[in-house]
Design a protein around this motif. Structure first.
Motif, PDB file in Angstrom:
ATOM      1  N   ASP A   1       0.804  -1.218   0.000  1.00 13.31           N
ATOM      2  CA  ASP A   1       0.000   0.000   0.000  1.00 13.31           C
ATOM      3  C   ASP A   1       0.838   1.270   0.000  1.00 13.31           C
ATOM      4  O   ASP A   1       0.307   2.364   0.176  1.00 13.31           O
ATOM      5  CB  ASP A   1      -0.921   0.009   1.219  1.00 13.31           C
ATOM      6  CG  ASP A   1      -0.160  -0.216   2.521  1.00 13.31           C
ATOM      7  OD1 ASP A   1       1.078  -0.307   2.466  1.00 13.31           O
ATOM      8  OD2 ASP A   1      -0.801  -0.291   3.576  1.00 13.31           O
ATOM      9  N   CYS A   2       2.132   1.156  -0.188  1.00 13.12           N
ATOM     10  CA  CYS A   2       2.983   2.339  -0.178  1.00 13.12           C
ATOM     11  C   CYS A   2       2.896   3.056  -1.531  1.00 13.12           C
ATOM     12  O   CYS A   2       3.099   2.442  -2.577  1.00 13.12           O
ATOM     13  CB  CYS A   2       4.431   1.950   0.102  1.00 13.12           C
ATOM     14  SG  CYS A   2       5.545   3.367   0.307  1.00 13.12           S
ATOM     15  N   PRO A   3       2.593   4.362  -1.544  1.00 13.98           N
ATOM     16  CA  PRO A   3       2.542   5.089  -2.810  1.00 13.98           C
ATOM     17  C   PRO A   3       3.914   5.117  -3.480  1.00 13.98           C
ATOM     18  O   PRO A   3       4.944   5.176  -2.802  1.00 13.98           O
ATOM     19  CB  PRO A   3       2.096   6.498  -2.394  1.00 13.98           C
ATOM     20  CG  PRO A   3       2.406   6.597  -0.949  1.00 13.98           C
ATOM     21  CD  PRO A   3       2.277   5.225  -0.387  1.00 13.98           C
ATOM     22  N   PRO A   4       3.968   5.050  -4.801  1.00 13.41           N
ATOM     23  CA  PRO A   4       5.245   4.935  -5.518  1.00 13.41           C
ATOM     24  C   PRO A   4       6.160   6.140  -5.335  1.00 13.41           C
ATOM     25  O   PRO A   4       7.382   6.015  -5.484  1.00 13.41           O
ATOM     26  CB  PRO A   4       4.818   4.791  -6.981  1.00 13.41           C
ATOM     27  CG  PRO A   4       3.431   5.358  -7.039  1.00 13.41           C
ATOM     28  CD  PRO A   4       2.816   5.046  -5.725  1.00 13.41           C
ATOM     29  N   GLU A   5       5.600   7.302  -5.010  1.00 12.83           N
ATOM     30  CA  GLU A   5       6.431   8.494  -4.863  1.00 12.83           C
ATOM     31  C   GLU A   5       7.085   8.596  -3.493  1.00 12.83           C
ATOM     32  O   GLU A   5       7.846   9.542  -3.230  1.00 12.83           O
ATOM     33  CB  GLU A   5       5.602   9.758  -5.139  1.00 12.83           C
ATOM     34  CG  GLU A   5       4.466  10.012  -4.171  1.00 12.83           C
ATOM     35  CD  GLU A   5       3.150   9.366  -4.629  1.00 12.83           C
ATOM     36  OE1 GLU A   5       2.092   9.954  -4.345  1.00 12.83           O
ATOM     37  OE2 GLU A   5       3.203   8.296  -5.250  1.00 12.83           O
ATOM     38  N   CYS A   6       6.830   7.633  -2.615  1.00 11.37           N
ATOM     39  CA  CYS A   6       7.364   7.678  -1.253  1.00 11.37           C
ATOM     40  C   CYS A   6       8.159   6.416  -0.940  1.00 11.37           C
ATOM     41  O   CYS A   6       8.145   5.449  -1.702  1.00 11.37           O
ATOM     42  CB  CYS A   6       6.224   7.821  -0.242  1.00 11.37           C
ATOM     43  SG  CYS A   6       5.193   9.282  -0.490  1.00 11.37           S
ATOM     44  N   ASP A   7       8.857   6.440   0.186  1.00 12.41           N
ATOM     45  CA  ASP A   7       9.579   5.274   0.677  1.00 12.41           C
ATOM     46  C   ASP A   7       8.923   4.782   1.957  1.00 12.41           C
ATOM     47  O   ASP A   7       8.660   5.569   2.868  1.00 12.41           O
ATOM     48  CB  ASP A   7      11.039   5.616   0.989  1.00 12.41           C
ATOM     49  CG  ASP A   7      11.828   5.945  -0.277  1.00 12.41           C
ATOM     50  OD1 ASP A   7      11.416   5.478  -1.352  1.00 12.41           O
ATOM     51  OD2 ASP A   7      12.838   6.658  -0.165  1.00 12.41           O
ATOM     52  N   CYS A   8       8.692   3.467   2.031  1.00 12.20           N
ATOM     53  CA  CYS A   8       8.124   2.850   3.228  1.00 12.20           C
ATOM     54  C   CYS A   8       9.045   1.701   3.636  1.00 12.20           C
ATOM     55  O   CYS A   8       8.866   0.558   3.207  1.00 12.20           O
ATOM     56  CB  CYS A   8       6.723   2.316   2.962  1.00 12.20           C
ATOM     57  SG  CYS A   8       5.572   3.558   2.325  1.00 12.20           S
ATOM     58  N   PRO A   9      10.067   1.975   4.421  1.00 15.66           N
ATOM     59  CA  PRO A   9      11.058   0.949   4.749  1.00 15.66           C
ATOM     60  C   PRO A   9      10.458  -0.207   5.559  1.00 15.66           C
ATOM     61  O   PRO A   9       9.768   0.032   6.552  1.00 15.66           O
ATOM     62  CB  PRO A   9      12.095   1.716   5.569  1.00 15.66           C
ATOM     63  CG  PRO A   9      11.376   2.893   6.104  1.00 15.66           C
ATOM     64  CD  PRO A   9      10.359   3.265   5.079  1.00 15.66           C
ATOM     65  N   PRO A  10      10.709  -1.442   5.162  1.00 15.01           N
ATOM     66  CA  PRO A  10      10.190  -2.589   5.909  1.00 15.01           C
ATOM     67  C   PRO A  10      10.770  -2.678   7.314  1.00 15.01           C
ATOM     68  O   PRO A  10      10.166  -3.272   8.198  1.00 15.01           O
ATOM     69  CB  PRO A  10      10.614  -3.787   5.054  1.00 15.01           C
ATOM     70  CG  PRO A  10      11.750  -3.297   4.224  1.00 15.01           C
ATOM     71  CD  PRO A  10      11.483  -1.851   3.969  1.00 15.01           C
ATOM     72  N   THR A  11      11.946  -2.054   7.524  1.00 12.47           N
ATOM     73  CA  THR A  11      12.535  -2.051   8.862  1.00 12.47           C
ATOM     74  C   THR A  11      11.825  -1.087   9.796  1.00 12.47           C
ATOM     75  O   THR A  11      12.035  -1.120  11.011  1.00 12.47           O
ATOM     76  CB  THR A  11      14.029  -1.672   8.779  1.00 12.47           C
ATOM     77  OG1 THR A  11      14.157  -0.421   8.083  1.00 12.47           O
ATOM     78  CG2 THR A  11      14.803  -2.759   8.053  1.00 12.47           C
ATOM     79  N   PHE A  12      10.986  -0.203   9.237  1.00  9.06           N
ATOM     80  CA  PHE A  12      10.224   0.770  10.024  1.00  9.06           C
ATOM     81  C   PHE A  12       8.851   0.914   9.365  1.00  9.06           C
ATOM     82  O   PHE A  12       8.540   1.918   8.743  1.00  9.06           O
ATOM     83  CB  PHE A  12      10.957   2.103  10.060  1.00  9.06           C
ATOM     84  CG  PHE A  12      10.463   3.042  11.123  1.00  9.06           C
ATOM     85  CD1 PHE A  12       9.717   2.595  12.211  1.00  9.06           C
ATOM     86  CD2 PHE A  12      10.758   4.391  11.037  1.00  9.06           C
ATOM     87  CE1 PHE A  12       9.280   3.474  13.187  1.00  9.06           C
ATOM     88  CE2 PHE A  12      10.328   5.287  12.007  1.00  9.06           C
ATOM     89  CZ  PHE A  12       9.585   4.821  13.088  1.00  9.06           C
ATOM     90  N   PRO A  13       8.007  -0.113   9.460  1.00  8.44           N
ATOM     91  CA  PRO A  13       6.772  -0.207   8.674  1.00  8.44           C
ATOM     92  C   PRO A  13       5.708   0.836   8.991  1.00  8.44           C
ATOM     93  O   PRO A  13       4.727   0.953   8.259  1.00  8.44           O
ATOM     94  CB  PRO A  13       6.265  -1.614   8.990  1.00  8.44           C
ATOM     95  CG  PRO A  13       6.844  -1.944  10.322  1.00  8.44           C
ATOM     96  CD  PRO A  13       8.183  -1.282  10.351  1.00  8.44           C
ATOM     97  N   VAL A  14       5.886   1.618  10.060  1.00  6.24           N
ATOM     98  CA  VAL A  14       4.872   2.622  10.400  1.00  6.24           C
ATOM     99  C   VAL A  14       5.302   4.031   9.985  1.00  6.24           C
ATOM    100  O   VAL A  14       4.663   5.010  10.365  1.00  6.24           O
ATOM    101  CB  VAL A  14       4.551   2.594  11.910  1.00  6.24           C
ATOM    102  CG1 VAL A  14       3.883   1.286  12.294  1.00  6.24           C
ATOM    103  CG2 VAL A  14       5.813   2.830  12.739  1.00  6.24           C
ATOM    104  N   ALA A  15       6.388   4.121   9.200  1.00  7.56           N
ATOM    105  CA  ALA A  15       6.878   5.423   8.746  1.00  7.56           C
ATOM    106  C   ALA A  15       6.842   5.506   7.227  1.00  7.56           C
ATOM    107  O   ALA A  15       7.129   4.534   6.527  1.00  7.56           O
ATOM    108  CB  ALA A  15       8.298   5.665   9.248  1.00  7.56           C
ATOM    109  N   MET A  16       6.493   6.691   6.722  1.00 11.85           N
ATOM    110  CA  MET A  16       6.448   6.910   5.284  1.00 11.85           C
ATOM    111  C   MET A  16       7.228   8.184   4.960  1.00 11.85           C
ATOM    112  O   MET A  16       6.911   9.262   5.461  1.00 11.85           O
ATOM    113  CB  MET A  16       5.004   7.039   4.797  1.00 11.85           C
ATOM    114  CG  MET A  16       4.859   7.022   3.284  1.00 11.85           C
ATOM    115  SD  MET A  16       3.141   6.737   2.745  1.00 11.85           S
ATOM    116  CE  MET A  16       2.515   8.406   2.747  1.00 11.85           C
TER     117      MET A  16
END
Length: 351
Positions: free
Chosen positions: A50-65
């Motif tokens: 569900d992470c938008p392509p223009e952003c980064d959603c690191p799996p090591t910190f799944p609650v941060a975008m």
């Protein structure tokens, strides 16, 4: 005690007094990060989910975008799992009511250094964010504080905008707010807007157009910054309720001796008082517990030792460590010879 003579009227303020040098544990959020600075950008999860392509959603910190510095002009889609959203350093102009409808779990929302305007922030945009604690909106184009902000906020930063007035409705119900940065706006009046901020500890309204001290200062206030305004007098009850106040900075105002009621600053608890770059002709009486006093660039004509000590003996003396009187109408010859008894802890006196 070391006596230092400084005669330059344009003597610089101590570095600790400038906005840019105030210690801020979250200062790393302000500037753009260099490429690859943080681990999350190297392990971004942009290929699915569900992470938008223009952003980064690191799996090591799944609650941060991380969407900062991407040239965005509109709000991205925000997954409901997010708690920390970084949108600073973009060109976003609006926050519609629908843009944060799924972001009910956000704790931090960073939107400083964008192009937000007040008329394009929906009145219901923040209504469902019941857990938001930190909201950064500095360096935008706001003319007022956004409406209906979450009452859970602890840290609100709206400095470097074009806000002219703060009303009680703007801050209504914010019982948890501890930090409010309003500096470098165009505020002329705050009315009684601070009255309900029971938890407020730091208030920065420097660099505005205030002609008087804000009314009803919160009782728990610890730091008060009022530099670079047009304040020429203080109310009689200025420090009557704020017994926990330790730092007062009122440099670059229009204060005169007549505008300061007797013994206004002769209260225990104050650690630092900055009245530099005003129009004072006398040293105001201060408490013996004060540690740092800045009075440079006024019109002071006499070194009145009684302003620091009414009685001097083994147990009664000033705890002052720093005293700046440079840029006034006195010299080192005006310092009384017995000042060492009263100011026995002062490491430096600059005249």
């Amino acid at each position: 005690m070391r006596l230092v003579c400084v005669f330059l009227l344009a003597a610089l303020l101590p570095s600790t007094l400038s906005h840019n040098n105030r210690q801020d544990p979250f200062a790393w959020l302000y500037g753009p990060r260099s490429q690859g600075y943080y681990l999350g950008s190297l392990q971004a999860d942009n290929t699915g989910g569900d992470c938008p392509p223009e952003c980064d959603c690191p799996p090591t910190f799944p609650v941060a975008m991380y969407c900062d510095g991407r040239g965005l002009k509109v709000m991205p889609t925000i997954p409901s799992r997010m708690k920390y959203l970084y949108l600073q350093n973009n060109a976003i102009t609006a926050v519609p009511d629908s843009s944060l409808v799924n972001a009910t779990n956000l704790v931090w929302l960073m939107m400083h250094y964008n192009q937000l305007t007040s008329d394009k922030i929906g009145e219901k945009a923040f209504l469902k964010m019941q857990g938001l604690e930190r909201l950064y909106l500095q360096h935008n184009n706001l003319t007022r504080i956004p409406r209906n902000l979450p009452r859970s906020l602890r840290d609100l930063r709206v400095s470097h905008n074009s806000i002219e007035k703060v009303t009680p409705a703007d801050l209504e119900g914010m019982d948890n707010l501890t930090i409010l940065y309003l500096h470098d706006n165009a505020v002329t009046d705050m009315g009684t807007s601070l009255k309900g901020l029971k938890s407020l500890m730091l208030l920065d309204v420097s660099g505005n157009k205030l002609k008087k001290v804000p009314q009803a200062l919160p009782e728990r206030l610890h730091q008060l910054y009022l530099e670079f305004n047009s304040i020429d007098s203080l109310p009689d009850d200025f420090l009557g309720r704020v017994t926990q106040l330790q730092y007062i900075r009122m440099a670059h105002n229009e204060l005169t001796d007549k505008g300061i009621p007797p013994n206004t600053f002769n209260v225990t608890g104050l650690v630092e008082l900055d009245l530099s770059y005003n129009k004072l002709e006398r040293i105001p009486p201060v408490s013996t517990t004060l540690q740092h006093l800045y009075l440079q660039a006024n019109q002071i004509k006499e070194f009145t030792l009684g302003s620091f000590c009414s009685i001097v003996d083994v147990t009664n003396f000033s705890r002052l460590q720093t005293l700046r009187l440079d840029g006034n109408e006195i010299s080192s010859q005006d310092v009384p010879t017995d000042s060492a008894l009263c100011l026995r802890l002062a490491s430096t006196i600059e005249v």
